[in-house]
Design an enzyme around this catalytic site. Sequence first.
Site, PDB file in Angstrom:
ATOM      1  N   ASP A  35       0.732  -1.129   0.044  1.00 20.29           N
ATOM      2  CA  ASP A  35      -0.070   0.178   0.015  1.00 20.29           C
ATOM      3  C   ASP A  35       0.951   1.184  -0.033  1.00 20.29           C
ATOM      4  O   ASP A  35       1.944   1.317   0.776  1.00 20.29           O
ATOM      5  CB  ASP A  35      -0.867  -0.165   1.252  1.00 20.29           C
ATOM      6  CG  ASP A  35      -1.988   0.963   1.298  1.00 20.29           C
ATOM      7  OD1 ASP A  35      -1.541   2.109   0.998  1.00 20.29           O
ATOM      8  OD2 ASP A  35      -3.310   0.563   1.152  1.00 20.29           O
ATOM      9  N   ILE A  36       0.582   2.295  -0.939  1.00 20.29           N
ATOM     10  CA  ILE A  36       1.342   3.430  -0.794  1.00 20.29           C
ATOM     11  C   ILE A  36       1.050   4.444   0.487  1.00 20.29           C
ATOM     12  O   ILE A  36       1.871   5.345   0.436  1.00 20.29           O
ATOM     13  CB  ILE A  36       1.135   4.321  -2.208  1.00 20.29           C
ATOM     14  CG1 ILE A  36      -0.404   4.737  -2.497  1.00 20.29           C
ATOM     15  CG2 ILE A  36       1.510   3.277  -3.362  1.00 20.29           C
ATOM     16  CD1 ILE A  36      -0.562   5.857  -3.454  1.00 20.29           C
ATOM     17  N   ASN A  90     -12.980  -3.313   3.041  1.00 20.52           N
ATOM     18  CA  ASN A  90     -13.856  -2.180   3.163  1.00 20.52           C
ATOM     19  C   ASN A  90     -14.944  -2.293   2.086  1.00 20.52           C
ATOM     20  O   ASN A  90     -14.473  -2.367   0.930  1.00 20.52           O
ATOM     21  CB  ASN A  90     -12.878  -0.947   3.287  1.00 20.52           C
ATOM     22  CG  ASN A  90     -12.173  -0.896   4.414  1.00 20.52           C
ATOM     23  OD1 ASN A  90     -12.196  -1.348   5.416  1.00 20.52           O
ATOM     24  ND2 ASN A  90     -10.874  -0.210   4.040  1.00 20.52           N
ATOM     25  N   GLY A  96     -14.684   3.167   4.475  1.00 19.63           N
ATOM     26  CA  GLY A  96     -13.306   3.782   4.252  1.00 19.63           C
ATOM     27  C   GLY A  96     -12.853   3.041   2.790  1.00 19.63           C
ATOM     28  O   GLY A  96     -11.745   3.323   2.351  1.00 19.63           O
ATOM     29  N   GLN A  97     -13.723   2.697   2.080  1.00 17.95           N
ATOM     30  CA  GLN A  97     -13.132   2.169   0.810  1.00 17.95           C
ATOM     31  C   GLN A  97     -13.192   3.383  -0.081  1.00 17.95           C
ATOM     32  O   GLN A  97     -13.979   4.239  -0.425  1.00 17.95           O
ATOM     33  CB  GLN A  97     -14.195   1.299  -0.029  1.00 17.95           C
ATOM     34  CG  GLN A  97     -13.718   0.774  -1.210  1.00 17.95           C
ATOM     35  CD  GLN A  97     -14.847  -0.316  -1.923  1.00 17.95           C
ATOM     36  OE1 GLN A  97     -15.795  -0.487  -1.268  1.00 17.95           O
ATOM     37  NE2 GLN A  97     -14.205  -1.064  -2.880  1.00 17.95           N
ATOM     38  N   HIS A 103     -10.480  -5.508  -2.817  1.00 21.08           N
ATOM     39  CA  HIS A 103      -9.213  -5.703  -2.594  1.00 21.08           C
ATOM     40  C   HIS A 103      -9.357  -6.133  -0.900  1.00 21.08           C
ATOM     41  O   HIS A 103     -10.356  -5.558  -0.200  1.00 21.08           O
ATOM     42  CB  HIS A 103      -8.390  -4.495  -2.827  1.00 21.08           C
ATOM     43  CG  HIS A 103      -8.954  -3.291  -2.058  1.00 21.08           C
ATOM     44  ND1 HIS A 103      -9.929  -2.497  -2.666  1.00 21.08           N
ATOM     45  CD2 HIS A 103      -8.410  -2.530  -1.073  1.00 21.08           C
ATOM     46  CE1 HIS A 103     -10.165  -1.291  -2.014  1.00 21.08           C
ATOM     47  NE2 HIS A 103      -9.224  -1.367  -1.031  1.00 21.08           N
ATOM     48  N   HIS A 105      -6.931  -5.923   2.587  1.00 18.50           N
ATOM     49  CA  HIS A 105      -5.722  -5.358   3.262  1.00 18.50           C
ATOM     50  C   HIS A 105      -5.355  -6.258   4.064  1.00 18.50           C
ATOM     51  O   HIS A 105      -5.958  -6.823   5.086  1.00 18.50           O
ATOM     52  CB  HIS A 105      -6.090  -4.119   4.115  1.00 18.50           C
ATOM     53  CG  HIS A 105      -6.905  -2.979   3.182  1.00 18.50           C
ATOM     54  ND1 HIS A 105      -6.218  -1.771   2.891  1.00 18.50           N
ATOM     55  CD2 HIS A 105      -8.001  -2.731   2.595  1.00 18.50           C
ATOM     56  CE1 HIS A 105      -6.903  -0.930   2.362  1.00 18.50           C
ATOM     57  NE2 HIS A 105      -7.984  -1.400   2.142  1.00 18.50           N
TER      58      HIS A 105
END
Length: 117
Positions: A35-36, A90, A96-97, A103, A105
């Site tokens: 994740d960035i 999410n 929070g998506q 996907h 996390h």
Amino acid sequence: MAGAAKQDCLFCKIVGGQIPATVVRETETTVAFRDINPQAPTHVLVIPKVHHPDAAALAVAEPAILADVVREAGEVAAEEKLESYRIVFNTGSGAGQTVFHAHAHVLGGRGMQWPPG
């Protein structure tokens, strides 16, 4: 159309190689990358290569691929040597998506609180 790549989807562009990512695992059906904006020392996203807006839609349309995502999340945790970790999906902006491509996390490397948010 669900399943088909969407031109305006960030994750579809990562799958297609148009946007770079730090890939840690890849299978026939999934890609896992860092994740960035990490929320834990280890924060890896596991995405299906097919486009579906969220995990619930993926479960209905292609349950085997959702199972692949979850299995790969476990493989990421093992490769990252996480003794404890959290897998989070999410669904919806209120949860929070921010990227509407299913996907998971994988979060680990620190203690997690409950309730989560």
